[in-house]
Design a protein around this motif. Structure first.
Motif, PDB file in Angstrom:
ATOM      1  N   GLU A 184       0.830  -1.218   0.000  1.00  0.00           N
ATOM      2  CA  GLU A 184       0.000   0.000   0.000  1.00  0.00           C
ATOM      3  C   GLU A 184       0.863   1.265   0.000  1.00  0.00           C
ATOM      4  N   LEU A 185       2.010   1.209   0.694  1.00  0.00           N
ATOM      5  CA  LEU A 185       2.918   2.380   0.655  1.00  0.00           C
ATOM      6  C   LEU A 185       3.424   2.575  -0.776  1.00  0.00           C
ATOM      7  N   ASP A 186       3.715   1.449  -1.460  1.00  0.00           N
ATOM      8  CA  ASP A 186       4.174   1.558  -2.855  1.00  0.00           C
ATOM      9  C   ASP A 186       3.075   2.133  -3.747  1.00  0.00           C
ATOM     10  N   ARG A 187       1.822   1.761  -3.445  1.00  0.00           N
ATOM     11  CA  ARG A 187       0.714   2.306  -4.257  1.00  0.00           C
ATOM     12  C   ARG A 187       0.617   3.821  -4.060  1.00  0.00           C
ATOM     13  N   ILE A 188       0.800   4.269  -2.812  1.00  0.00           N
ATOM     14  CA  ILE A 188       0.768   5.713  -2.533  1.00  0.00           C
ATOM     15  C   ILE A 188       1.892   6.398  -3.332  1.00  0.00           C
ATOM     16  N   LEU A 189       3.092   5.783  -3.317  1.00  0.00           N
ATOM     17  CA  LEU A 189       4.212   6.368  -4.073  1.00  0.00           C
ATOM     18  C   LEU A 189       3.884   6.421  -5.562  1.00  0.00           C
ATOM     19  N   ASP A 190       3.233   5.357  -6.075  1.00  0.00           N
ATOM     20  CA  ASP A 190       2.854   5.323  -7.508  1.00  0.00           C
ATOM     21  C   ASP A 190       1.876   6.432  -7.857  1.00  0.00           C
ATOM     22  N   VAL A 191       0.833   6.602  -7.000  1.00  0.00           N
ATOM     23  CA  VAL A 191      -0.182   7.639  -7.299  1.00  0.00           C
ATOM     24  C   VAL A 191       0.475   9.020  -7.246  1.00  0.00           C
ATOM     25  N   MET A 192       1.382   9.204  -6.284  1.00  0.00           N
ATOM     26  CA  MET A 192       2.085  10.496  -6.190  1.00  0.00           C
ATOM     27  C   MET A 192       2.901  10.727  -7.466  1.00  0.00           C
ATOM     28  N   GLU A 193       3.611   9.664  -7.893  1.00  0.00           N
ATOM     29  CA  GLU A 193       4.459   9.806  -9.077  1.00  0.00           C
ATOM     30  C   GLU A 193       3.612  10.091 -10.324  1.00  0.00           C
ATOM     31  N   SER A 194       2.473   9.374 -10.458  1.00  0.00           N
ATOM     32  CA  SER A 194       1.671   9.660 -11.661  1.00  0.00           C
ATOM     33  C   SER A 194       1.075  11.054 -11.622  1.00  0.00           C
ATOM     34  N   SER A 195       0.797  11.583 -10.417  1.00  0.00           N
ATOM     35  CA  SER A 195       0.245  12.949 -10.400  1.00  0.00           C
ATOM     36  C   SER A 195       1.305  13.955 -10.843  1.00  0.00           C
ATOM     37  N   VAL A 196       2.583  13.699 -10.534  1.00  0.00           N
ATOM     38  CA  VAL A 196       3.652  14.583 -11.036  1.00  0.00           C
ATOM     39  C   VAL A 196       3.718  14.448 -12.562  1.00  0.00           C
ATOM     40  N   GLU A 197       3.697  13.199 -13.042  1.00  0.00           N
ATOM     41  CA  GLU A 197       3.885  12.994 -14.489  1.00  0.00           C
ATOM     42  C   GLU A 197       2.740  13.573 -15.311  1.00  0.00           C
ATOM     43  N   ARG A 198       1.525  13.480 -14.784  1.00  0.00           N
ATOM     44  CA  ARG A 198       0.390  14.089 -15.501  1.00  0.00           C
ATOM     45  C   ARG A 198       0.554  15.604 -15.508  1.00  0.00           C
ATOM     46  N   GLY A 199       0.868  16.144 -14.318  1.00  0.00           N
ATOM     47  CA  GLY A 199       0.917  17.606 -14.160  1.00  0.00           C
ATOM     48  C   GLY A 199       2.002  18.273 -14.985  1.00  0.00           C
ATOM     49  N   ILE A 200       3.159  17.603 -15.179  1.00  0.00           N
ATOM     50  CA  ILE A 200       4.224  18.279 -15.938  1.00  0.00           C
ATOM     51  C   ILE A 200       3.964  18.248 -17.443  1.00  0.00           C
ATOM     52  N   LYS A 201       2.882  17.542 -17.839  1.00  0.00           N
ATOM     53  CA  LYS A 201       2.555  17.523 -19.277  1.00  0.00           C
ATOM     54  C   LYS A 201       1.377  18.429 -19.594  1.00  0.00           C
ATOM     55  N   GLU A 202       0.625  18.824 -18.576  1.00  0.00           N
ATOM     56  CA  GLU A 202      -0.620  19.580 -18.818  1.00  0.00           C
ATOM     57  C   GLU A 202      -0.350  21.066 -19.051  1.00  0.00           C
ATOM     58  N   HIS A 203      -1.167  21.638 -19.925  1.00  0.00           N
ATOM     59  CA  HIS A 203      -1.084  23.088 -20.186  1.00  0.00           C
ATOM     60  C   HIS A 203      -2.476  23.669 -20.003  1.00  0.00           C
ATOM     61  N   GLY A 204      -2.576  24.975 -20.109  1.00  0.00           N
ATOM     62  CA  GLY A 204      -3.897  25.625 -20.119  1.00  0.00           C
ATOM     63  C   GLY A 204      -4.249  26.253 -18.791  1.00  0.00           C
ATOM     64  N   VAL A 205      -5.551  26.575 -18.707  1.00  0.00           N
ATOM     65  CA  VAL A 205      -6.046  27.377 -17.585  1.00  0.00           C
ATOM     66  C   VAL A 205      -6.770  26.455 -16.597  1.00  0.00           C
ATOM     67  N   LEU A 206      -6.577  26.700 -15.315  1.00  0.00           N
ATOM     68  CA  LEU A 206      -7.241  25.875 -14.287  1.00  0.00           C
ATOM     69  C   LEU A 206      -8.715  26.281 -14.160  1.00  0.00           C
ATOM     70  N   PRO A 207      -9.568  25.352 -13.697  1.00  0.00           N
ATOM     71  CA  PRO A 207     -10.990  25.687 -13.573  1.00  0.00           C
ATOM     72  C   PRO A 207     -11.228  26.839 -12.579  1.00  0.00           C
ATOM     73  N   GLY A 208     -12.306  27.591 -12.817  1.00  0.00           N
ATOM     74  CA  GLY A 208     -12.660  28.675 -11.882  1.00  0.00           C
ATOM     75  C   GLY A 208     -12.444  30.038 -12.494  1.00  0.00           C
ATOM     76  N   PRO A 209     -12.938  31.055 -11.787  1.00  0.00           N
ATOM     77  CA  PRO A 209     -12.950  32.410 -12.350  1.00  0.00           C
ATOM     78  C   PRO A 209     -11.584  33.098 -12.378  1.00  0.00           C
ATOM     79  N   ILE A 210     -10.584  32.573 -11.657  1.00  0.00           N
ATOM     80  CA  ILE A 210      -9.282  33.259 -11.597  1.00  0.00           C
ATOM     81  C   ILE A 210      -8.550  33.159 -12.941  1.00  0.00           C
ATOM     82  N   LYS A 211      -8.864  32.082 -13.655  1.00  0.00           N
ATOM     83  CA  LYS A 211      -8.235  31.809 -14.972  1.00  0.00           C
ATOM     84  C   LYS A 211      -6.705  31.736 -14.838  1.00  0.00           C
ATOM     85  N   LEU A 212      -6.287  31.011 -13.839  1.00  0.00           N
ATOM     86  CA  LEU A 212      -4.854  30.863 -13.565  1.00  0.00           C
ATOM     87  C   LEU A 212      -4.248  29.845 -14.528  1.00  0.00           C
TER      88      LEU A 212
END
Ligand code: SF4
Length: 455
Positions: A211-239
């Motif tokens: 389960e600790l390895d699964r947590i590490l995997d989910v953390m790693e995939s969230s980094v890998e998804r995030g460093i490929k994404e572009h564009g504006v985040l949801p919400g009125p700030i348009k960040l």
């Protein structure tokens, strides 16, 4: 002191962003109420007409920005944070006329956005993040539950006693007691934590490490998804997202450019925080708002310093233990103690993680965690518009760098000469949080939340 009986997986929970107390907690409360409906008498369900949810405190003040309405609805529909489809959740109430049906055995109750009431921001309930869910017929309340979302996705139900876990094998309530237990048992910190986890959870060693390895995997995939994404985040700030741009800059730099290491760490932490702001799947560490710090450091350790999986697993467990002590003796809720309890604690956990991965002594681990926390004291929670974006996203990158710096300072001198203990800094953090004016505690009524922004 009462011993800590928390599991690693209480601190590290997989779930959709953007907020553990405003998204994961309310989803769990909705799910809990659904279970109560499933057990209710047929006569009660037959008579009932509708369900009403009232949000109070910070849940009311910033619930819209945090998607609390969608989260509590998803819970009422039977969704759970770790298995829910984060993209599908975004579709709930995407149109003003949308309605869902909450199903309890053979009975179905229509539920729409108007059934969620944004109640008083200032109130007398024992916790800021309070929500009441009722089953109603006309003016009669047939079933009512009062929930408190106390940070990190933890919830408490007023009418139900806290679940008692089996006692840990090596009891400790704070750092001083942990150090004593380590000394008398002669175990390594990781071994002691694993034996406690086995006793508390009833799980086997291989299950826990899996389960600790699964947590590490989910953390790693969230980094890998995030460093490929572009564009504006949801919400009125348009960040606009910026992790991908920073990552590209770091990739183009030569290996010996000293800034490269920092730019990479920033990019990794930003990547996860941007994914969190986009309501995607992340791991609370210890909360969703602060979910970028630990994965940012882990990704850096794994891919830049080539730290072995076994060491990362140990580092994650040790960082969880810092989170346990903060939760047990203070709070990890921005609504209770400000951002010092979220990004501040994440930074403290991160410093301990890096020190543990480096096989540092318990004194050095303590010093690293203390330094990172000491220099996060007083940090307020003032998200603009209630969206976990400004200052939250950049603050995670700053928190990751602070963690690394704290580790360097702690391991470059004699940690035994440190004047302030981790237990003391946690006490001070809690007192500072209690003294903090409520407009700086996740109500979006003060601080940066009052700034004019360019949309
Ligand atoms: S300012 Fe800090 S505590 Fe507040 S929502 Fe953002 S990350 Fe969480």
């Amino acid at each position: 002191m009462e011993p800590i009986a928390l599991s690693f997986f209480d601190i590290f929970k997989i779930g959709p962003g953007p907020s553990s107390s405003h998204t994961i907690g309310p989803m769990r409360a909705g799910f809990h109420f659904l279970q109560a409906l499933q057990k209710a008498d047929d006569l009660v369900l037959k008579k009932a007409e509708r369900i009403e949810v009232t949000l109070y405190g910070s849940l009311s003040a910033t619930g819209k920005g945090h998607g609390t309405d969608r989260a509590v609805t998803a819970g009422l529909l039977g969704w759970k944070p770790d298995t829910c489809d984060a993209e599908e959740m975004l579709k709930i109430f995407s149109q003003p006329e949308d309605m869902v049906h909450v199903q309890a055995r053979a009975f179905s109750f229509p539920f729409a956005g108007k059934d969620i009431v944004f109640g008083d921001i200032y109130h007398s309930f024992p916790y800021s993040n309070t929500m009441i869910i009722r089953l109603i017929a006309g003016k009669e309340v047939l079933l009512e539950k009062e929930y408190y979302s106390v940070g990190g996705g933890f919830i408490q139900c007023k009418s139900e006693p806290k679940k008692e876990s089996p006692p840990p094998r090596y009891p400790y309530g704070n750092m001083r007691e942990l150090k004593k237990a380590l000394e008398s048992s002669t175990l390594s910190i990781y071994e002691l934590l694993l034996q406690n986890e086995e006793a508390i959870s009833g799980k086997s060693r291989s299950q826990i490490e899996g389960e600790l390895d699964r947590i590490l995997d989910v953390m790693e995939s969230s980094v890998e998804r995030g460093i490929k994404e572009h564009g504006v985040l949801p919400g009125p700030i348009k960040l606009e997202r910026k992790a991908a741009a920073l990552h590209r800059i770091a990739q183009s730099q030569l290996m010996d450019v000293p800034d490269r290491f920092l730019v990479l760490l920033d990019a990794y932490a930003l990547a996860v925080s941007e994914e969190n702001a986009a309501c995607r799947l992340i791991v609370t560490a210890p909360t969703s708002g602060s979910a970028g710090v630990i994965p940012g450091l882990i990704y850096l350790l794994k891919h830049y310093f080539h730290t072995a999986q076994e060491d990362l697993r140990q580092g994650l467990a040790v960082s969880g233990c810092i989170g346990f002590m903060a939760k047990h003796n203070a709070s990890i809720s921005g609504a209770e103690v400000g951002c010092q309890g979220e990004v501040g604690i994440a930074s403290s956990m991160g410093a301990a993680l890096v020190a543990a991965c480096d096989h540092a002594s318990i004194d050095a681990i303590e010093a690293a965690a203390e330094i990172a926390m000491e220099h996060s004291l007083g940090m307020t929670c003032d998200p603009i518009g209630g969206y976990v974006q400004i200052p939250c996203i950049e603050r995670n990158a700053v928190g990751a760098v602070n963690a690394y710096n704290a580790y360097l300072m702690a391991t470059s001198g004699d940690p035994k000469k440190k004047k302030i203990s981790f237990d003391e800094v946690i006490r001070v953090m809690y007192e500072t949080g209690r003294d903090m004016c409520s407009k700086y505690k996740e109500t979006s009524k003060g601080g940066l939340a009052t700034c004019h922004i360019f949309c």
